[in-house]
Design an enzyme around this catalytic site. Structure first.
Site, PDB file in Angstrom:
ATOM      1  CB  SER A  55      -0.908   0.044   1.227  1.00 24.96           C
ATOM      2  OG  SER A  55      -1.963  -0.868   1.125  1.00 24.96           O
ATOM      3  CD  GLU A  62       1.214  19.336  -9.373  1.00 23.28           C
ATOM      4  OE1 GLU A  62       2.032  20.180  -9.801  1.00 23.28           O
ATOM      5  OE2 GLU A  62       1.557  18.280  -8.778  1.00 23.28           O
ATOM      6  CB  SER A  63      -4.299  15.835  -5.833  1.00 28.42           C
ATOM      7  OG  SER A  63      -5.176  15.176  -4.917  1.00 28.42           O
ATOM      8  CG  HIS A  68      -3.902  -2.461  -1.190  1.00 28.05           C
ATOM      9  ND1 HIS A  68      -3.043  -2.435  -0.108  1.00 28.05           N
ATOM     10  CD2 HIS A  68      -4.398  -3.717  -1.249  1.00 28.05           C
ATOM     11  CE1 HIS A  68      -3.041  -3.623   0.475  1.00 28.05           C
ATOM     12  NE2 HIS A  68      -3.860  -4.426  -0.196  1.00 28.05           N
ATOM     13  CB  CYS A  83      -5.772  20.057  -8.105  1.00 21.59           C
ATOM     14  SG  CYS A  83      -6.316  19.102  -6.682  1.00 21.59           S
ATOM     15  CG  ASP A 229      22.944 -14.870  10.919  1.00 25.09           C
ATOM     16  OD1 ASP A 229      23.851 -14.968  11.753  1.00 25.09           O
ATOM     17  OD2 ASP A 229      21.789 -15.285  11.136  1.00 25.09           O
ATOM     18  CD  GLU A 249      22.110 -21.250   5.768  1.00 26.63           C
ATOM     19  OE1 GLU A 249      21.135 -21.398   5.001  1.00 26.63           O
ATOM     20  OE2 GLU A 249      21.994 -20.948   6.971  1.00 26.63           O
ATOM     21  CG  ASP A 280      18.935 -31.051   4.052  1.00 28.34           C
ATOM     22  OD1 ASP A 280      18.722 -30.473   5.135  1.00 28.34           O
ATOM     23  OD2 ASP A 280      18.107 -31.800   3.502  1.00 28.34           O
ATOM     24  N   GLY A 281      21.122 -29.463   6.449  1.00 28.78           N
ATOM     25  CA  GLY A 281      21.447 -29.792   7.824  1.00 28.78           C
ATOM     26  C   GLY A 281      20.801 -31.075   8.313  1.00 28.78           C
ATOM     27  CB  SER A 300      16.021 -23.490  12.667  1.00 30.10           C
ATOM     28  OG  SER A 300      15.268 -23.390  13.865  1.00 30.10           O
TER      29      SER A 300
END
Length: 433
Positions: A55, A62-63, A68, A83, A229, A249, A280-281, A300
Site C-alpha cells: 500500500s 497537485e494532489s 494497493h 488538481c 548470517d 547452512e 542440508d542440515g 533455524s
C-alpha cells in the site's frame, strides 16, 4: 477546465505478481509516474506487508497517486487525482500500466469539484498563518517513507527503510533480501520474515552461544545447523577452548548476502577453526557419527520453508544421537506469546527425548522479533545444568570480549521465567494464558 480536479479510478489486471509484491519497484514507479506527468512530488509513503501486498501514496503538489496491490491475484487498485489542468493523469496511467506489466486495465474518470456548483469565497490567507509559508518547490526535495511490515492476522512489526533495497535474490529454498532500515541498520529477511538486523542481532547470537559454553566448559567440538548470517559462529569462536566449529547452512545466498551487507555479523567466515558446509542440515545430522559433538546449536528460522524439517521429533532424536554423553543441544524455541502452539509442542518433544528434568527454557528481549520476547531451549544429554557455571569467568569474558548483552547476571536472570511461560511449559496449550 470546468472542475477543480480530475480523478481516475484504475484497476490493473494480470500484473506481474513479483512486481506487485516489490515495494521498492512500486514506490519508484509511482514517483516516476507522477514526475513523468509533470507533477511536483512532495512525499511518498509505502508499506510492504508480509507475506504479500503493498500500500502506498505519493503526495504531489497537485494532489496524490495511491495504490494497493494483491500480488496473489496480479491486481492493483490505483487512484490518480490531479488538481487543475497542468498535470495529465492519463500519462501516469500509461506509465504504470507498463511498469506493472499489466495485461489490461480498466478505468473511470471523475471530474471533482464542479465549478458550476461552487461559490468562491475571498479571504486574507496571510491572516490565517502563524508562520511564514515554506516553499516546498524551492527546496526540490522529496520526503520518502517506505516501510517493511511483517505481520500475521493479529500482530505486525513495521520498520522504515531507505527504499533502496540492498540485496534481493531467490534461491531454490527461499527469497533472500536485505533492507537498509533507518532504526536498526541493515536487515536480513527470508521470505518476508525478519531474521536479524545490525542493531540488535547481538542479543540473539550472544544468548544462543555463551549460555551453553559457560555451563559446558569441556566442549571441544560444536555444530551449528542454520545460522548462515554468521553471528552464532562468530560468538562461538570467541571461546578458545573450541577446537572445531562446523556450520551447516543449506542456502549459500544467505551467506553471500550477509558477507556483503552484514559484515559485522559475517566476520568469522574466514576463521581457520570454522568448517563451513553448504548443504542440508537434516541430511548432515542423519549421516553424522554417534557422539561426535559436545554442543549442537539449531539456529533455524521459523518452522516453515527450509526450516520446517528442523522442528520434528525425528530430527531431535538424531541430534541426541550425535551428542557426546555430556553434550548439549541449544535451539531457538520461538516466542511463547506469538508462536504459543509451536513453543509448547517443541518443549514437550525435547522432554520426551532428553528427559523431563534435562530441558530448560530461557528468554531474551529482541525488539525486531514478534512480541520482542524470544525463547531458547537448553537440553542436556548428561548432567550439565545451565545455572551451574563460573560467574567470575563469565563476567571476565563479557568484559574482555566487549559483549553487548550477555553477562553473568543476564545468564542467571534469563532462566527466571514469567508465570505464564511456566504455566505453558507445565500444562501445555490447554489453558488460555
Amino acid at each position: 477546465m470546468n472542475a477543480l480536479g480530475r480523478h481516475i479510478l484504475v484497476e490493473f489486471y494480470d500484473c506481474s505478481p513479483e512486481l506487485m509484491n516489490d515495494v521498492v519497484h512500486i514506490e519508484n514507479s509511482m514517483v516516476a509516474a507522477a514526475e513523468t506527468a509533470g507533477a511536483t512530488v512532495i512525499n511518498s509513503t509505502f508499506h510492504h506487508f508480509s507475506p504479500y501486498g503493498v500500500s502506498g501514496v505519493v503526495v504531489i503538489q497537485e494532489s496524490h497517486l495511491a495504490i494497493h496491490t494483491w500480488p496473489e491475484y496480479g491486481y492493483a487498485a490505483v487512484d490518480l487525482f490531479t488538481c487543475g489542468d497542468s498535470v495529465d493523469p492519463w500519462v501516469s496511467y500509461s506509465y504504470l500500466k507498463e511498469a506493472f506489466e499489466s495485461g489490461h486495465g480498466s478505468s473511470m474518470e471523475l471530474r471533482r469539484g464542479q465549478l458550476s456548483l461552487l461559490k468562491r469565497n475571498d479571504f486574507n490567507l496571510d491572516a490565517l498563518r502563524d508562520v511564514a509559508p515554506k516553499s516546498i518547490e524551492a527546496d526540490g526535495t522529496i520526503t520518502r517513507d517506505v516501510w517493511f511490515t511483517e505481520r500475521d492476522e493479529n500482530i505486525a512489526l513495521s520498520l522504515k527503510h531507505s527504499g533502496n533495497q540492498l540485496y534481493k535474490k531467490d534461491s531454490p529454498y527461499q527469497r533472500v533480501e536485505i533492507f537498509e532500515t533507518l532504526a536498526y541498520g541493515n536487515m536480513l529477511t527470508l521470505d518476508g520474515m525478519v531474521m536479524c538486523t545490525q542493531k540488535d542481532e547481538y542479543v540473539y547470537h550472544e544468548m544462543i552461544t555463551h549460555v551453553p559454553m559457560f555451563s559446558h566448559t569441556k566442549a571441544k567440538r560444536a555444530l551449528v545447523i542454520g545460522g548462515g548470517d554468521g553471528g552464532t559462529v562468530r560468538e562461538l569462536l570467541r571461546h578458545e577452548q573450541l577446537e572445531e566449529v562446523t556450520l551447516v547452512e543449506i542456502d549459500e545466498l544467505v551467506i553471500e548476502a550477509c558477507k556483503l551487507h552484514l559484515p559485522e555479523t559475517a566476520v568469522a567466515f574466514g576463521n581457520p577453526r570454522l568448517n563451513l558446509l553448504v548443504e542440508d542440515g537434516i541430511k548432515y545430522i542423519n549421516d553424522c557419527e554417534d557422539g561426535r559433538y559436545d554442543l549442537i546449536i539449531i539456529d533455524s528460522a521459523d518452522p516453515v520453508g527450509p526450516g520446517e524439517g528442523l522442528f520434528t521429533a525425528e530430527f531431535y532424536k538424531e541430534v541426541y544421537r550425535c551428542l557426546t554423553p555430556d553434550g548439549l543441544m541449544i535451539t531457538q524455541s520461538e516466542s511463547p506469546r506469538f508462536n504459543t502452539g509451536v513453543f509448547v509442542e517443541i518443549y514437550e518433544t525435547y522432554k520426551q527425548i532428553f528427559g523431563e528434568n534435562k530441558v530448560h527454557c530461557y528468554l531474551a528481549g529482541i525488539p525486531t522479533y514478534p512480541t520482542g520476547t524470544w525463547s531458547f531451549s537448553y537440553s542436556s544429554k548428561g548432567d550439565a545444568h545451565p545455572l551451574q557455571f563460573d560467574k567470575d569467568a563469565a563476567a571476565k569474558f563479557s568484559q574482555e570480549q566487549g559483549l553487548k548483552y550477555y553477562n553473568e547476571e543476564i545468564h542467571t536472570a534469563a532462566f527466571a521465567l514469567p508465570n505464564f511461560v511456566k504455566e505453558l511449559l507445565a500444562n501445555g496449550s490447554k489453558k488460555d494464558i
